[in-house]
Enzyme design. Structure first.
Site, PDB file in Angstrom:
ATOM      1  N   GLY A  69       0.819  -1.200   0.000  1.00 43.24           N
ATOM      2  CA  GLY A  69       0.000   0.000   0.000  1.00 43.24           C
ATOM      3  C   GLY A  69       0.854   1.251   0.000  1.00 43.24           C
ATOM      4  O   GLY A  69       0.522   2.248  -0.652  1.00 43.24           O
ATOM      5  N   THR A  70       1.964   1.204   0.706  1.00 42.84           N
ATOM      6  CA  THR A  70       2.869   2.356   0.757  1.00 42.84           C
ATOM      7  C   THR A  70       3.420   2.681  -0.623  1.00 42.84           C
ATOM      8  O   THR A  70       3.492   3.859  -1.018  1.00 42.84           O
ATOM      9  CB  THR A  70       4.018   2.082   1.739  1.00 42.84           C
ATOM     10  OG1 THR A  70       3.483   1.959   3.062  1.00 42.84           O
ATOM     11  CG2 THR A  70       5.042   3.202   1.723  1.00 42.84           C
ATOM     12  N   ASN A 152      -7.134   5.556   9.404  1.00 40.46           N
ATOM     13  CA  ASN A 152      -6.621   4.255   9.845  1.00 40.46           C
ATOM     14  C   ASN A 152      -6.550   4.137  11.361  1.00 40.46           C
ATOM     15  O   ASN A 152      -6.493   3.018  11.881  1.00 40.46           O
ATOM     16  CB  ASN A 152      -5.239   4.006   9.249  1.00 40.46           C
ATOM     17  CG  ASN A 152      -4.235   5.092   9.616  1.00 40.46           C
ATOM     18  OD1 ASN A 152      -4.350   6.225   9.148  1.00 40.46           O
ATOM     19  ND2 ASN A 152      -3.260   4.764  10.449  1.00 40.46           N
ATOM     20  N   HIS A 205      -3.117  -7.471   2.199  1.00 37.48           N
ATOM     21  CA  HIS A 205      -3.020  -8.071   3.535  1.00 37.48           C
ATOM     22  C   HIS A 205      -4.023  -7.493   4.530  1.00 37.48           C
ATOM     23  O   HIS A 205      -4.206  -8.026   5.615  1.00 37.48           O
ATOM     24  CB  HIS A 205      -1.596  -7.964   4.080  1.00 37.48           C
ATOM     25  CG  HIS A 205      -1.218  -6.626   4.617  1.00 37.48           C
ATOM     26  ND1 HIS A 205      -1.170  -6.341   5.960  1.00 37.48           N
ATOM     27  CD2 HIS A 205      -0.837  -5.496   3.977  1.00 37.48           C
ATOM     28  CE1 HIS A 205      -0.783  -5.093   6.123  1.00 37.48           C
ATOM     29  NE2 HIS A 205      -0.575  -4.552   4.949  1.00 37.48           N
ATOM     30  N   THR A 241       8.885  -7.715 -13.093  1.00 42.82           N
ATOM     31  CA  THR A 241       8.156  -8.968 -13.281  1.00 42.82           C
ATOM     32  C   THR A 241       7.066  -9.086 -12.227  1.00 42.82           C
ATOM     33  O   THR A 241       7.314  -8.906 -11.037  1.00 42.82           O
ATOM     34  CB  THR A 241       9.112 -10.165 -13.175  1.00 42.82           C
ATOM     35  OG1 THR A 241      10.134 -10.028 -14.170  1.00 42.82           O
ATOM     36  CG2 THR A 241       8.379 -11.476 -13.375  1.00 42.82           C
ATOM     37  N   CYS A 331       2.756   1.084  11.488  1.00 41.60           N
ATOM     38  CA  CYS A 331       3.937   1.726  10.919  1.00 41.60           C
ATOM     39  C   CYS A 331       4.667   2.599  11.942  1.00 41.60           C
ATOM     40  O   CYS A 331       5.844   2.891  11.792  1.00 41.60           O
ATOM     41  CB  CYS A 331       3.547   2.573   9.718  1.00 41.60           C
ATOM     42  SG  CYS A 331       2.766   1.643   8.400  1.00 41.60           S
TER      43      CYS A 331
END
Length: 395
Positions: A69-70, A152, A205, A241, A331
């Site tokens: 997400g970051t 959040n 996640h 990739t 975080c």
């Protein structure tokens, strides 16, 4: 076994997502290769992209897989800012996640961005009048607006469509960090796009998928400057990739998280209501933060401040009793600072230090809530005594 009530940090992988992940890891082939095994991998990848797109109401081509997400937030904010140079201004509400806060501050320090933190109210919701006034002061200088879909820490939902409509009147792109909201509130990127949203970040996640894969939903009409250069595998926006197995697992979690969303939200809201009532009865001084209305917040979020206590002390005492909660974003775990979210909402530094976030998820049961409520009184009493000792004269 510990009672896990920190689903906002990460939630357990769904069994079906684990099975899909492990089975897909046995597939050999680079999805960019033109031979049969490469094309089989590409088919799996694109089917996964279609499932993730369906979960957020966008076209498959608009899903750009990233590593977190970051990364998605960095790509959106930096990419939009650089693409709209030389416009220097970035507008965002106070109390944003550090993935946004640190990104825009970095642009300010290293790339000449003029960052403007817009006020939020006591519930953590953006002041729309302040946003409009800031834009109208000099609309041509605004590179982008960025904001959370749902905070959040305190769980308050933001008026995303209203923000986007204000920005759209001046042709300003809007990025939405929906990492916390994904899988908890309906997301319809097509409808948001009609309001003016250009980009939206989500992560696997948080919904029962694997760590290490996320997505930036990027309107096909929007141009961004990439962070990573190379083969240009995804619309020349993100090179590298692609992780087929993680994408397949992400798709399983995305489908599961959205197909019974209303029923699961109703269940979580009922559990959260019991938890909030129980905390208020056990600790009358506890202050519930964020929007108290069920329609204005994430259904599984309960965020409190406990006057006279350090949130970290409560966390460690509850952990010793077998209850896993948090003081805020994972975080920032271990960083002894008052919540910047609560400070933006007007709370004092002392009160902002006493924060505790309890977040529920698909594995949460009535027994988990009962266990938390049983452990809280003793933990609170001990943390309060420690707080009194720390404030004693001579300390």
């Amino acid at each position: 076994m510990a009672v896990y009530l920190d689903h906002a940090a990460t939630t357990p992988m769904l069994p079906a997502a684990i099975i899909a992940y492990t089975e897909a890891m046995g597939i050999v082939g680079n999805p960019a290769s033109i031979h049969s095994q490469g094309q089989n991998a590409k088919r799996m990848l694109e089917e996964a992209r279609e499932a993730v797109a369906a979960s957020v109401g966008c076209e498959p081509i608009e899903v750009v897989f990233t590593g977190s997400g970051t990364e998605s937030i960095n790509l959106a904010i930096k990419g939009l800012y650089w693409a709209r140079a030389p416009r220097p201004r970035i507008l965002a509400p106070g109390g944003e996640h550090h993935a946004t806060l640190d990104t825009v501050e970095w642009l300010g320090q290293h790339d000449g961005a003029a960052v403007e933190w817009l006020p939020v109210d006591e519930l953590g919701r953006i002041d729309l009048a302040a946003l409009e006034a800031s834009i109208e002061a000099d609309p041509g200088s605004v590179a982008l607006v960025t904001l959370l879909a749902a905070n959040n820490e305190v769980g308050t939902l933001q008026p995303v469509s209203e923000v986007a409509a204000i920005a759209a009147r001046h042709g300003i792109p809007v990025h939405v960090d929906a990492v916390s909201a994904y899988g908890h509130v309906p997301l319809d990127f097509a409808a948001l796009g009609r309001s003016g949203v250009s980009a939206l970040s989500v992560s696997a996640h948080k919904i029962g998928g694997p760590v290490g894969i996320a997505a930036l939903v990027l309107s096909r009409s929007v141009t961004v400057v990439p962070l990573i250069h190379g083969g240009g595998q995804q619309r020349q926006v993100r090179s590298g990739t692609q992780d087929v197995a993680a994408a397949v697992s992400f798709a399983v979690a995305a489908s599961a998280a959205t197909h019974d969303l209303a029923a699961e939200n109703e269940r979580l809201a009922a559990l959260r209501g019991r938890l909030v009532d129980g905390v208020s009865a056990a600790v009358p001084d506890a202050v519930l933060n964020g929007d108290p209305s069920p329609t204005g917040r994430l259904p599984g979020n309960a965020h409190f401040t406990f006057p006279g206590c350090e949130g970290d002390s409560l966390l460690f005492l509850l952990d010793a009793a077998g209850i896993c909660v948090s003081t805020g974003s994972a975080c920032q775990a271990g960083i002894p600072e008052p919540s910047h979210v609560l400070r933006a909402m007007g709370r004092s530094e002392a009160l902002a230090r006493g924060a505790l976030r309890i977040t529920l998820g698909r594995t949460t049961t009535d027994a988990d809530v009962d266990a938390f409520l049983a452990a809280l009184p003793a933990a609170y009493a001990q943390a309060a005594r420690a707080g009194l000792a720390d404030r004693a004269p001579g300390r």
